[in-house]
Design an enzyme around this catalytic site. Structure first.
Site, short mmCIF file in Angstrom:
data_model
loop_
_atom_site.label_atom_id
_atom_site.label_comp_id
_atom_site.label_asym_id
_atom_site.label_seq_id
_atom_site.Cartn_x
_atom_site.Cartn_y
_atom_site.Cartn_z
N CYS A 33 -5.19 4.56 -3.13
CA CYS A 33 -6.20 3.52 -2.94
C CYS A 33 -7.19 3.86 -1.82
CB CYS A 33 -5.52 2.20 -2.60
SG CYS A 33 -4.54 2.33 -1.12
N CYS A 102 2.28 0.29 -1.15
CA CYS A 102 1.61 -0.01 0.12
C CYS A 102 2.60 0.08 1.28
CB CYS A 102 0.99 -1.40 0.10
SG CYS A 102 0.08 -1.77 -1.41
FE1 FES Z 1 -3.91 0.39 -0.59
FE2 FES Z 1 -2.12 -1.45 -0.61
S1 FES Z 1 -3.67 -1.14 -2.09
S2 FES Z 1 -2.24 0.19 0.74
#
Ligand code: FES
Length: 134
Positions: A33, A102
């Protein structure tokens, strides 16, 4: 849905900030992400006396960093090394499945900060590997 504990940590994250002249600093990124987490540790006589973090990321990343800093303060370096993302998630009463990755940032940032500490001190910490350079 997030647990009440996660929501509470997102609302009032603990230990946000930096530590000047920290004993160890670890910065990691989540390739999935692009979020980034940095953890600072103060270590005296092998005990973590303070921990702070800065996270540029989602709510789950902020909650897990916040919980991880709470968990490590007062622990020895060896005890902190045993903390896993699973332990952090348990402390938060779990995370939704798509957010489990995450929590890995918190474990990786902690290990990266401990690695930095071990390098600065010139010591070997069993079970600790150098952080991925990404
Ligand atoms: Fe990136 Fe949670 S979506 S750390």
């Amino acid at each position: 849905m997030y647990s009440n504990k996660v929501l509470e940590h997102i609302d009032k994250p603990r230990n946000v900030g930096e530590i000047e002249n920290a004993s160890g600093v670890g910065t990691v990124g989540n390739a999935r992400c692009g979020d980034i987490m940095r953890m600072y540790l103060s270590i005296e006589d092998n005990v973590i006396t303070d921990a702070k973090f800065k996270t540029f990321g989602c709510g789950a990343a902020i909650a897990t960093s916040s919980a991880a800093t709470e968990m490590v303060i007062g622990k020895t370096v060896q005890e902190a090394l045993k903390i896993t993302n699973q332990n952090v998630m348990e402390a938060l009463d779990g995370l939704p499945a798509p957010k489990v990755h995450c929590s890995c940032l918190a474990e990786e940032a902690l290990h990266a900060a401990l690695w930095d500490y071990s390098q600065k001190q010139g010591i070997f910490l069993e079970g600790l590997k150098p952080p991925d350079k990404g």
